[in-house]
Write an enzyme that holds these catalytic residues in place. Structure first.
Site, PDB file in Angstrom:
ATOM      1  N   GLY A 230      47.554   5.515 -56.810  1.00 40.46           N
ATOM      2  CA  GLY A 230      46.675   6.770 -57.078  1.00 40.46           C
ATOM      3  C   GLY A 230      46.474   7.441 -55.964  1.00 40.46           C
ATOM      4  N   GLY A 232      44.110  10.895 -53.968  1.00 45.37           N
ATOM      5  CA  GLY A 232      43.037  11.585 -53.757  1.00 45.37           C
ATOM      6  C   GLY A 232      42.858  12.466 -52.542  1.00 45.37           C
ATOM      7  N   GLY A 235      43.531  10.513 -49.563  1.00 47.02           N
ATOM      8  CA  GLY A 235      44.768  10.010 -49.092  1.00 47.02           C
ATOM      9  C   GLY A 235      45.540   9.352 -50.360  1.00 47.02           C
ATOM     10  N   VAL A 237      47.157   5.642 -52.313  1.00 46.10           N
ATOM     11  CA  VAL A 237      46.886   4.218 -52.406  1.00 46.10           C
ATOM     12  C   VAL A 237      48.014   3.758 -53.279  1.00 46.10           C
ATOM     13  CG1 VAL A 237      45.583   2.429 -53.463  1.00 46.10           C
ATOM     14  CG2 VAL A 237      44.517   4.295 -52.840  1.00 46.10           C
ATOM     15  N   ASP A 342      26.903  -2.327 -56.511  1.00 43.91           N
ATOM     16  CA  ASP A 342      27.673  -2.059 -57.521  1.00 43.91           C
ATOM     17  C   ASP A 342      28.274  -3.102 -58.055  1.00 43.91           C
ATOM     18  OD1 ASP A 342      28.587   0.303 -58.942  1.00 43.91           O
ATOM     19  OD2 ASP A 342      29.988   0.895 -57.512  1.00 43.91           O
TER      20      ASP A 342
END
Length: 498
Positions: A230, A232, A235, A237, A342
């Site tokens: 991924g 964003g 940065g 991943v 969460d």
């Protein structure tokens, strides 16, 4: 928590002006949680609908919460929309590469900001798009047209959503462990806040400290990139091979030039070094190369529990095993004075051997997966009622969320998943404990376990430590029995981390 000794090393770096700024804030530190303001919101005696809220908020409420519901539970409707709008504001402002640890200071700051939100909005009543929310009223009512898509909300507020003059404390403040002082029912004494000197370091000083605490190896030489997972704003991943031992790890490559709160990174790395547990996705090491920080984490090749619960029916023994492993991680975090806030299937990762690990705290946030999905506004579905209604809350919010996650493993999704986030917030606040469609099919021990997780009265709700002794967990199957479920889910979803 680690990192408390930084004051002596960096105290000399503070200027007189910086000391003055901190002294001016000192009177604000330690303000109580559960702050309430007297808001002029009324209920129309004829229609039963709320009046006195900002126009855009009223339009949003009226499209998702009926007049009868508003009349019956006006406080729940007000709290739901306030929390909902605060979440949108917070998300629009957030650009950090990780989620700060949730402590009592974070909760206090969030409480006060939520209470200030309505007054600020009403002060700009003629400008519905004010408050930097970035959405018109029409967008607010149509933003969640696809509630079936799983979304994620961060566990703590971004400090970028606060004006400096309104900030109550530095997010890098070290928090004493409140669990060591009395019972939950005792009046908690106000502890002295001890701030890390990192909060006032210049960028040059931050880079020097990062060089000191990071591994000296060149990450571009030590790691071989295998697959990007991924990308964003913060940065990229990716999965990599560590040449030191040929292990596969997950790495987040953070571009420091794009981070406005670099000092938080220092504190988080120091804390995470002391947060190692067999049921956490553990921080391995950090590497600095020019303006790029590489954060290496454990890689779980079985994907998230979400993939399993949405595609495969789990046996009670398998659910018990996942609950036990998750509870061990939660109890560990609580012992460190940290609330996860969460807990849900998205944040429980699995190994192909059935290993169960909790993620999405500190640098672990979004280390594996689609960052765009992880930062979408939404998902109140696992929240405890006291979070939505802004009553004093603490560690037991994680126990409630665990109970909701158990419902996920029974039903395939949490309660209210097909509702919009705002309506789900209202239902959580108004209804409290959700109904479980397959309740009658559960064993008495499982029913009792859920009953102890989903008590609306926090004093009646069990703690993570107490639940670890619950008889339901005695029926836990071996973790290796999860492997066939993981493989089946990966085959259906065409997912593989090889």
């Amino acid at each position: 928590m680690s990192g408390r000794s930084g004051r002596g090393v960096f105290g000399k770096l503070f200027s007189k002006k910086q000391h003055k700024e901190r002294d001016e804030r000192a009177t604000e530190i330690g303000m109580p949680t559960n702050v309430k303001q007297h808001l002029h919101v009324s209920k129309n005696s004829e229609t039963g609908m709320l009046e006195g809220l900002p126009t855009a908020w009223l339009r949003l409420i009226n499209t998702q919460i009926t007049a009868a519901e508003q009349s019956e539970n006006p406080d729940a409707a007000i709290q739901a929309v306030k929390f909902h709008m605060y979440t949108i504001k917070k998300e629009k402002a957030q650009d950090e590469p990780f989620k700060p640890f949730v402590t009592q200071e974070v909760i206090t700051e969030e409480d006060i900001e939520i209470e200030k939100l309505l007054d600020h909005k009403k002060a700009h009543q003629s400008q519905d798009s004010d408050l930097s929310i970035g959405q018109s009223s029409e967008e607010e009512t149509t933003h969640y047209n696809a509630p079936s898509e799983r979304q994620t909300m961060p566990i703590s507020p971004s400090k970028h959503s606060l004006k400096k003059k309104d900030a109550l404390m530095d997010m890098a403040a070290v928090v004493q462990d409140l669990t060591l002082i009395g019972d939950d029912n005792d009046e908690s004494p106000m502890l002295r806040k001890k701030e890390l000197s990192y909060s006032k370091l210049s960028d040059e000083e931050i880079y020097e400290e990062l060089k000191r605490i990071c591994n000296k190896d060149d990450p571009y030489v030590r790691f071989e990139k295998i697959k990007q997972l991924g990308a964003g704003a913060s940065g990229v991943v990716f999965i990599a091979i560590d040449s030191k031992d040929n292990s596969r790890v997950a790495i987040k490559d953070i571009d420091l030039t794009k981070q406005s709160k670099k000092e938080l990174i220092l504190n988080e790395i120091n804390v995470l070094k002391g947060f190692h547990h067999k049921n956490l996705v553990n921080f391995l090491d950090a590497f600095l190369s020019y303006d790029h920080l590489w954060v290496a984490m454990e890689l779980l090749d079985g994907g998230s529990l979400t993939d399993v619960v949405t595609e495969v029916v789990m046996k009670e023994g398998q659910i018990a095993a996942v609950c036990r492993e998750t509870l061990q991680a939660v109890a560990f975090l609580h012992s460190k004075g940290t609330i996860h806030r969460d807990i849900k299937s998205d944040n429980v990762l699995l190994g192909m051997d059935g290993t169960v690990k909790v993620t999405d705290f500190g640098f672990c946030a979004n280390i594996v997966g689609d960052e765009k999905r992880q930062t979408m506004v939404g998902t109140p579905y696992w929240m405890a009622p006291e979070v939505v209604t802004r009553k004093q809350y603490g560690k037991k919010v994680d126990v409630w969320s665990l109970g909701i996650m158990a419902i996920e493993m029974i039903e395939g999704e949490p309660p209210y998943m097909k509702e919009t986030p705002l309506r789900a917030l209202y239902l959580i606040a108004a209804v409290g404990r959700p109904k479980i469609p397959r309740w009658g099919e559960l064993s008495p021990k499982f029913q009792d376990f859920l009953d102890k997780c989903l008590q609306v009265d926090v004093d009646m709700r069990a703690s993570a430590e107490e639940l670890l002794e619950h008889p339901f967990l005695e029926c836990a199957m071996e973790l290796r029995t999860l492997t066939p479920l993981i493989k089946a889910a990966q085959k259906i979803l065409h997912k593989c981390y090889d």
